[in-house]
Motif scaffolding. Structure first.
Motif, PDB file in Angstrom:
ATOM      1  N   UNK A 336       0.840  -1.205   0.000  1.00 19.32           N
ATOM      2  CA  UNK A 336       0.000   0.000   0.000  1.00 19.32           C
ATOM      3  C   UNK A 336       0.869   1.247   0.000  1.00 19.32           C
ATOM      4  N   UNK A 337       2.030   1.187   0.659  1.00 15.56           N
ATOM      5  CA  UNK A 337       2.957   2.318   0.632  1.00 15.56           C
ATOM      6  C   UNK A 337       3.406   2.608  -0.801  1.00 15.56           C
ATOM      7  N   UNK A 338       3.494   1.547  -1.616  1.00 11.63           N
ATOM      8  CA  UNK A 338       3.931   1.711  -3.006  1.00 11.63           C
ATOM      9  C   UNK A 338       2.780   2.129  -3.924  1.00 11.63           C
ATOM     10  N   UNK A 356      -5.263   0.654  -7.484  1.00 11.24           N
ATOM     11  CA  UNK A 356      -4.164   1.487  -7.007  1.00 11.24           C
ATOM     12  C   UNK A 356      -4.671   2.503  -5.984  1.00 11.24           C
ATOM     13  N   UNK A 357      -3.716   3.069  -5.253  1.00  9.57           N
ATOM     14  CA  UNK A 357      -4.010   4.160  -4.328  1.00  9.57           C
ATOM     15  C   UNK A 357      -2.846   5.145  -4.398  1.00  9.57           C
ATOM     16  N   UNK A 358      -2.970   6.249  -3.713  1.00  9.42           N
ATOM     17  CA  UNK A 358      -1.889   7.237  -3.699  1.00  9.42           C
ATOM     18  C   UNK A 358      -0.706   6.653  -2.924  1.00  9.42           C
ATOM     19  N   UNK A 363       8.905   6.645   0.579  1.00  7.25           N
ATOM     20  CA  UNK A 363       8.650   5.219   0.787  1.00  7.25           C
ATOM     21  C   UNK A 363       9.800   4.560   1.559  1.00  7.25           C
ATOM     22  N   UNK A 364       9.466   3.997   2.715  1.00  2.73           N
ATOM     23  CA  UNK A 364      10.414   3.227   3.524  1.00  2.73           C
ATOM     24  C   UNK A 364       9.750   1.908   3.885  1.00  2.73           C
ATOM     25  N   UNK A 365      10.336   0.810   3.441  1.00  2.00           N
ATOM     26  CA  UNK A 365       9.757  -0.511   3.648  1.00  2.00           C
ATOM     27  C   UNK A 365      10.186  -1.065   5.003  1.00  2.00           C
TER      28      UNK A 365
END
Length: 416
Positions: A336-338, A356-358, A363-365
């Motif tokens: 979701x972060x991506x 998709x979403x915003x 981005x930090x995994x």
């Protein structure tokens, strides 16, 4: 600590893969049960294997296997048939990973095992002794490592072991790998029915043994090539076999559907050789696959497919919830972060239909103390320059040299 990763413009290199963790861990248990004097060659230097090697060589009163689930399961069975008393423990996460099914099975065979904290979970106090063995039933849907742990002690049980697997049988290739290795050391062990394995009470024979390279580790380089935009890119490895018994060798077939061709220098059965990966211009428009026999590949393919805009439905993922972390929830959160909405169904499937979403702005995994989270998200740098990986050293669990290999291939990795 955090790594910031940027991908190279092109790749044409040879990667030295680590030795197979799955084979190394099994080889160490069988080596010990055979009374071997010479360690297997080319052992993996990952955390999981190191804790098994240290335990077997030193046999301390308290054995800390840290986060190594394989070590907890294999060593619990091994200690139960090895004279003396030991406590086996691990990380806080390990103390919440269930082991009751294996303990119940070992007790049924004659093991003396006590829970020191919560019933059904480590740590365990184990007093080793001779077991009678005989007939045992266990659900086939539990971790194949429980089944492998039981099978490997079969040859040293007085009556051997007849193991019936009830219900659905998952991760069968890992069971077959165990049986193959047992036979390599002189055991008589094989499927006697579609759901039953018979192990004769015939001792192992000590022998020299060399470990094949790791197909699980190779899968992250397949992913790297799949995500690259340069059709001239090429990656080579040494030490893999055509027709390997490793369950994750299925990655070769799956990535052929995603535009990566595998070429073996030699296809002689049982002979490790050099493998060349080449990038193709076509891939499937959608990928549906049942990972019941190779669940450890799920993270690799979730990341790869989403970033290549390949919708998917992956089933057979029930065991992901009891891995180093709940991998189903971890994947949904990090993807979701991506900018990808991944859904789960019935606790054993992951589905992406293109929704998709915003994406996050920075981005930090998170890796959740799970090596495969770091390993599977790192190649995403091809599509997401500057992607950050938190706690990157978790890769030592299975692939200690991964970040050095990434740098040697041309990735720029900055530390923060």
């Amino acid at each position: 600590m955090q790594y910031i990763i940027n991908a190279p413009k092109s790749i044409n290199t040879t990667v030295k893969l680590p030795a197979s963790k799955s084979i190394s861990n099994r080889a160490m248990i069988i080596y010990a049960l055979s009374g071997g004097k010479t360690l297997p060659e080319n052992l993996s230097d990952c955390d999981d294997t190191n804790v098994i090697v240290n335990a077997i060589q030193n046999m301390p009163d308290v054995i800390d296997i840290k986060a190594a689930g394989t070590a907890m399961r294999f060593l619990s069975a091994y200690l139960s048939v090895t004279e003396d008393t030991h406590t086996i423990t691990g990380t806080e996460r390990m103390k919440h990973r269930p082991i009751g099914v294996l303990v119940d099975a070992l007790r049924f065979l004659g093991a003396d095992i006590t829970y020191l904290n919560e019933e059904g979970f480590p740590p365990l106090k184990i007093t080793g002794r001779k077991h009678e063995g005989g007939y045992l039933e266990i659900p086939g849907s539990v971790s194949s490592q429980y089944i492998s742990a039981l099978l490997m002690i079969g040859p040293v049980l007085c009556k051997g072991l007849t193991l019936k697997l009830t219900g659905e049988i998952i991760s069968r290739p890992y069971i077959d790998l165990t049986l193959w290795m047992m036979k390599e050391f002189g055991a008589e062990a094989d499927w006697s029915d579609i759901d039953t394995i018979t192990v004769k009470p015939k001792p192992y024979k000590s022998r020299e043994y060399s470990i094949e390279s790791d197909w699980s580790a190779a899968s992250y380089w397949y992913e790297t090539l799949a995500l690259s935009d340069n059709y001239e890119d090429e990656i080579k490895f040494a030490g893999l076999m055509d027709g390997s018994m490793q369950g994750d060798s299925i990655a070769r077939y799956l990535f052929s559907l995603m535009g990566v061709k595998t070429i073996f220098d030699s296809t002689k059965q049982g002979i490790p050789t050099t493998v060349t990966l080449k990038k193709l211009e076509r891939h499937v428009p959608r990928l549906d696959y049942d990972f019941i026999n190779s669940p450890d590949l799920a993270q690799t393919f979730v990341v790869s497919c989403a970033l290549m805009d390949i919708p998917f439905k992956f089933t057979g993922l029930r065991t992901l919830k009891i891995k180093e972390t709940d991998r189903i929830e971890a994947l949904k959160t990090e993807m979701k972060k991506l900018g990808y909405i991944i859904k789960d169904e019935n606790g054993d499937s992951l589905v992406w239909d293109g929704e998709r979403c915003e994406p996050a702005t920075d981005i930090a995994i998170d890796t959740y103390e799970d090596h495969r989270m770091a390993l599977s998200f790192a190649p995403a740098a091809f599509k997401l320059p500057g992607i950050k990986i938190n706690d990157p050293n978790v890769v030592t669990k299975s692939y200690p040299n991964f970040w050095n290999d990434m740098r040697n291939v041309g990735f720029i990795i900055d530390k923060k």
